[in-house]
Design an enzyme around this catalytic site. Structure first.
Site, PDB file in Angstrom:
ATOM      1  N   ASN A 119      -7.457   4.623  12.554  1.00  0.00           N
ATOM      2  CA  ASN A 119      -7.694   3.180  12.549  1.00  0.00           C
ATOM      3  C   ASN A 119      -6.913   2.572  13.705  1.00  0.00           C
ATOM      4  OD1 ASN A 119      -7.920   0.470  12.032  1.00  0.00           O
ATOM      5  ND2 ASN A 119      -6.752   0.486  10.113  1.00  0.00           N
ATOM      6  N   PHE A 120      -7.647   2.148  14.742  1.00  0.00           N
ATOM      7  CA  PHE A 120      -6.977   1.622  15.931  1.00  0.00           C
ATOM      8  C   PHE A 120      -6.465   0.187  15.739  1.00  0.00           C
ATOM      9  CE2 PHE A 120      -9.032   4.414  19.524  1.00  0.00           C
ATOM     10  CZ  PHE A 120      -8.396   5.513  19.002  1.00  0.00           C
ATOM     11  N   LYS A 121      -6.868  -0.465  14.660  1.00  0.00           N
ATOM     12  CA  LYS A 121      -6.458  -1.866  14.426  1.00  0.00           C
ATOM     13  C   LYS A 121      -6.756  -2.698  15.684  1.00  0.00           C
ATOM     14  CE  LYS A 121      -3.309  -0.236  10.954  1.00  0.00           C
ATOM     15  NZ  LYS A 121      -2.092  -0.418  10.167  1.00  0.00           N
TER      16      LYS A 121
ATOM     17  N   HIS B 112      -9.192  -3.363   4.050  1.00  0.00           N
ATOM     18  CA  HIS B 112      -7.863  -2.945   4.511  1.00  0.00           C
ATOM     19  C   HIS B 112      -6.850  -4.018   4.110  1.00  0.00           C
ATOM     20  CE1 HIS B 112      -4.494  -1.961   7.100  1.00  0.00           C
ATOM     21  NE2 HIS B 112      -5.006  -0.745   7.175  1.00  0.00           N
TER      22      HIS B 112
ATOM     23  N   GLU C 146      -4.538  -5.346   5.633  1.00  0.00           N
ATOM     24  CA  GLU C 146      -4.331  -6.396   6.635  1.00  0.00           C
ATOM     25  C   GLU C 146      -5.435  -7.453   6.541  1.00  0.00           C
ATOM     26  OE1 GLU C 146      -3.893  -3.686   9.922  1.00  0.00           O
ATOM     27  OE2 GLU C 146      -1.965  -3.061   9.092  1.00  0.00           O
TER      28      GLU C 146
ATOM     29  N   GLU D 299      -3.755   3.326   0.273  1.00  0.00           N
ATOM     30  CA  GLU D 299      -2.761   2.985   1.290  1.00  0.00           C
ATOM     31  C   GLU D 299      -1.728   2.027   0.700  1.00  0.00           C
ATOM     32  OE1 GLU D 299      -4.396   3.516   5.503  1.00  0.00           O
ATOM     33  OE2 GLU D 299      -5.117   1.593   4.829  1.00  0.00           O
TER      34      GLU D 299
ATOM     35  N   GLY E  65       2.739   1.422   8.414  1.00  0.00           N
ATOM     36  CA  GLY E  65       3.485   1.015   9.607  1.00  0.00           C
ATOM     37  C   GLY E  65       4.996   1.029   9.439  1.00  0.00           C
TER      38      GLY E  65
ATOM     39  N   SER F  82       1.795   5.579   7.221  1.00  0.00           N
ATOM     40  CA  SER F  82       2.775   6.358   7.983  1.00  0.00           C
ATOM     41  C   SER F  82       2.492   7.858   7.985  1.00  0.00           C
ATOM     42  CB  SER F  82       4.201   6.066   7.492  1.00  0.00           C
ATOM     43  OG  SER F  82       4.529   4.716   7.739  1.00  0.00           O
TER      44      SER F  82
HETATM   45  P1  PGA Z   1      -0.046   3.522   9.717  1.00  0.00           P
HETATM   46  O1  PGA Z   1      -1.327   2.651   9.273  1.00  0.00           O
HETATM   47  O2  PGA Z   1      -0.519   4.954   9.809  1.00  0.00           O
HETATM   48  O3  PGA Z   1       0.355   2.957  11.020  1.00  0.00           O
HETATM   49  O4  PGA Z   1       0.969   3.364   8.636  1.00  0.00           O
HETATM   50  C1  PGA Z   1      -2.244   3.135   8.340  1.00  0.00           C
HETATM   51  C2  PGA Z   1      -3.320   2.117   8.079  1.00  0.00           C
HETATM   52  O5  PGA Z   1      -3.015   0.911   8.003  1.00  0.00           O
HETATM   53  O6  PGA Z   1      -4.502   2.491   7.938  1.00  0.00           O
END
Ligand code: PGA
Length: 227
Positions: A6-8, A88, A90, A155, A161, A191
């Site tokens: 996931n490049f966000k 997600h 976010e 998640e 993160g 992570s």
């Molecule tokens: P991360 O993000 O691997 O940077 O913790 C995972 C995600 O939000 O899909």
């Protein structure tokens, strides 16, 4: 195994293309892994790689219409994209996507036959209150767990993160619980990095990983995939 990056809001169109082309080459002969990359909307290439699939990080549950700032079905199909990340944390936490909206999106894109990575996960308060399982079940309420192209992405928000993934025991406990609750396929995210991916993927109840930060660099992502 399913391994998704996931490049966000990282990478540009040109760096995404460069990354995907290079990764596609590295995946030649690696037939035991289903690889997915989720770039930003502006960087979405045609989904025409040989060894990986492109997905979108979000979409609105509409074919097209007057929805400024959104992307609908027509735009995804033009790019041959039929994989989506939904709900997600976010999207839910920063952009206020309600459970109802995420469910609506699930239903719409399920009816279009999309592969759906449906994200669920508790925040630290919920984890500390001991109500994680109830919380996750609520997030799955109304989701057709028998949909063959559903991949539930567990998640925990506190692990995203943060550099500290959930422990193997915590991951195994939740994924087993999800299985008992009717989830057929589930991946872990939060992570995941080259140093812990292997042991997480070796857990019996885990079907793969969803990777954020550690997917951004080709060498790091390849170390997780083993390519
Ligand atoms: P991360 O993000 O691997 O940077 O913790 C995972 C995600 O939000 O899909």
């Amino acid at each position: 195994m399913i391994i998704a990056g996931n490049f966000k809001t990282h990478h540009t169109r040109s760096s995404t293309l460069k990354f995907c082309n290079a990764l596609d080459q590295r995946l030649v002969g690696k037939n035991d892994t289903q690889v997915r990359i989720f770039p930003t909307f502006a960087s979405l290439p045609y989904d025409d790689f040989s060894h990986l699939k492109i997905g979108a990080q979000n979409a609105y549950c509409v074919k097209n219409g007057a929805f400024s700032g959104e992307v609908g079905l027509d735009q995804l199909l033009e790019l041959k994209i039929k994989t989506l990340l939904l709900g997600h944390s976010e999207r839910r936490e920063i952009f206020g996507e309600s459970e109802e909206l995420v469910r609506e999106k699930f239903e719409f894109f399920k009816n279009e036959g999309f592969e759906l990575f449906f994200c669920i996960g508790e925040n630290i308060q919920v984890r500390k209150s001991g109500k994680t399982k109830e919380f996750l079940l609520r997030e799955l309420e109304g989701i057709d767990l028998d949909y063959a192209r559903l991949i539930v992405a567990y998640e925990p928000i506190w692990a995203i993160g943060s550099g500290e993934s959930a422990s193997l025991e915590q991951i195994e406990e939740i994924h087993s619980f999800l299985q008992e609750s009717g989830v057929k396929t589930s991946v872990y995210g939060g992570s995941v990095k080259p140093s812990n991916a292997k042991e997480i993927m070796s857990l019996a109840s885990v079907d793969g990983v969803l990777v954020g930060g550690a997917s951004l660099e080709l060498e790091s992502f390849c170390a997780i995939i083993g390519c």
